[in-house]
Design an enzyme around this catalytic site. Structure first.
Site, mmCIF file in Angstrom:
data_model
loop_
_atom_site.group_PDB
_atom_site.id
_atom_site.type_symbol
_atom_site.label_atom_id
_atom_site.label_comp_id
_atom_site.label_asym_id
_atom_site.label_seq_id
_atom_site.Cartn_x
_atom_site.Cartn_y
_atom_site.Cartn_z
ATOM 1 N N ARG A 188 -28.345 40.357 21.596
ATOM 2 C CA ARG A 188 -27.335 41.292 22.111
ATOM 3 C C ARG A 188 -25.916 40.778 21.872
ATOM 4 N NH1 ARG A 188 -30.103 44.986 25.423
ATOM 5 N NH2 ARG A 188 -31.812 44.122 26.621
ATOM 6 N N ASP A 206 -32.668 57.215 18.966
ATOM 7 C CA ASP A 206 -33.726 57.052 17.977
ATOM 8 C C ASP A 206 -34.571 58.340 17.982
ATOM 9 O OD1 ASP A 206 -35.428 55.745 16.213
ATOM 10 O OD2 ASP A 206 -36.492 54.667 17.758
ATOM 11 N N PHE A 261 -34.899 48.419 12.072
ATOM 12 C CA PHE A 261 -34.666 47.894 13.411
ATOM 13 C C PHE A 261 -33.387 47.077 13.412
ATOM 14 C CE2 PHE A 261 -35.160 45.464 17.244
ATOM 15 C CZ PHE A 261 -35.609 46.441 18.108
ATOM 16 N N GLU A 271 -24.322 55.832 25.126
ATOM 17 C CA GLU A 271 -25.582 55.203 24.691
ATOM 18 C C GLU A 271 -25.349 54.263 23.520
ATOM 19 O OE1 GLU A 271 -28.527 54.484 25.228
ATOM 20 O OE2 GLU A 271 -29.814 56.131 25.868
ATOM 21 N N ASP A 272 -26.230 53.281 23.388
ATOM 22 C CA ASP A 272 -26.137 52.373 22.239
ATOM 23 C C ASP A 272 -26.711 53.009 20.979
ATOM 24 O OD1 ASP A 272 -28.703 52.339 23.288
ATOM 25 O OD2 ASP A 272 -28.924 50.164 23.290
HETATM 26 P P1 IMP Z 1 -35.489 56.758 21.802
HETATM 27 O O1 IMP Z 1 -36.090 57.200 23.105
HETATM 28 O O2 IMP Z 1 -36.575 56.704 20.733
HETATM 29 O O3 IMP Z 1 -34.328 57.559 21.340
HETATM 30 O O4 IMP Z 1 -35.109 55.240 21.972
HETATM 31 C C1 IMP Z 1 -33.867 54.847 22.386
HETATM 32 C C2 IMP Z 1 -33.913 53.423 22.859
HETATM 33 O O5 IMP Z 1 -34.804 52.603 22.061
HETATM 34 C C3 IMP Z 1 -32.558 52.790 22.697
HETATM 35 O O6 IMP Z 1 -31.750 53.017 23.841
HETATM 36 C C4 IMP Z 1 -32.886 51.343 22.457
HETATM 37 O O7 IMP Z 1 -33.062 50.680 23.672
HETATM 38 C C5 IMP Z 1 -34.209 51.380 21.735
HETATM 39 N N1 IMP Z 1 -34.057 51.298 20.263
HETATM 40 C C6 IMP Z 1 -34.297 52.261 19.356
HETATM 41 N N2 IMP Z 1 -34.055 51.830 18.103
HETATM 42 C C7 IMP Z 1 -33.626 50.553 18.229
HETATM 43 C C8 IMP Z 1 -33.197 49.547 17.271
HETATM 44 O O8 IMP Z 1 -33.143 49.732 16.047
HETATM 45 N N3 IMP Z 1 -32.821 48.344 17.814
HETATM 46 C C9 IMP Z 1 -32.839 48.077 19.156
HETATM 47 N N4 IMP Z 1 -33.246 48.990 20.064
HETATM 48 C C10 IMP Z 1 -33.633 50.214 19.606
#
Ligand code: IMP
Length: 180
Positions: free
Chosen positions: A165, A103, A152, A99-100
């Site tokens: 990206r 959050d 962010f 995963e990238d």
């Molecule tokens: P989660 O479901 O809240 O854990 O969100 C995860 C997804 O939200 C990641 O795979 C990203 O696509 C997006 N995301 C969360 N934080 C960021 C950020 O700071 N920058 C860009 N994308 C984010």
């Protein structure tokens, strides 16, 4: 120029390169003599996967899932639509989800449930970034690149409205760009 929209660089290209190399070495040791499949989530995980893959020195295969999340960044709903499923079965294989960024953890939680149903032998997570202050779901992360604060971030695969990206570092977007 994309760079003018960046408030500051949080993690440099060199820092990412060094950390990815170390994670690749650790994965190569931990999965030696095991059948390893790296599963990447399109589109954000693409660049991390490409570099991590080349830092791994054992035989490995790759596969992709694509999802779309509903709701904006501020209100990650955890409601995720699977747009593309894995190309091949992972039954009895060792799956490492790449995963990238994690959050709230809601997206990962959904992906883990979906992958568990495919009955891999093992299922672990490798994330480049961990924004743990926003975590809602408790998750075990086997490999982690960097902790990031509640800001962010974009670059190295991560986007804002599909842009940024291609920045080679992880940076914080200027507030006025986010508000625009
Ligand atoms: P989660 O479901 O809240 O854990 O969100 C995860 C997804 O939200 C990641 O795979 C990203 O696509 C997006 N995301 C969360 N934080 C960021 C950020 O700071 N920058 C860009 N994308 C984010």
């Amino acid at each position: 120029m994309l760079q003018k929209d960046i408030e500051k660089i949080l993690i440099t290209e060199n820092q990412i390169r060094d950390r990815v190399k170390t994670i690749g070495e650790n994965i190569s040791k931990d999965y030696a003599d095991k059948e390893l499949v790296l599963v990447s989530i399109l589109r954000g995980g693409l660049i991390f996967l490409a570099d991590l893959l080349r830092a791994i020195t054992i035989p490995v295969t790759i596969d992709f899932m694509a999802i779309s999340s509903y709701g904006g960044y501020a209100e990650s709903s955890g409601v995720v639509q699977l747009i593309k499923d894995l190309g091949e079965p992972v039954l009895g294989k060792n799956v490492l989800l790449v995963e990238d960024i994690i959050d709230t953890g809601l997206t990962l939680n959904y992906l883990m449930q979906s992958l568990k149903a495919k009955q891999p032998l093992t299922l672990e997570v490798c994330t480049l970034l961990d924004k743990s202050v926003r975590r809602i779901v408790d998750l075990d992360l086997a490999y982690k690149g960097f902790d990031v604060p509640d800001l962010f971030v974009v670059g190295y695969g991560l986007d804002f409205n599909q842009k940024y990206r291609n920045l080679p570092f992880i940076g914080v977007l200027r507030e006025d760009v986010i508000q625009r």
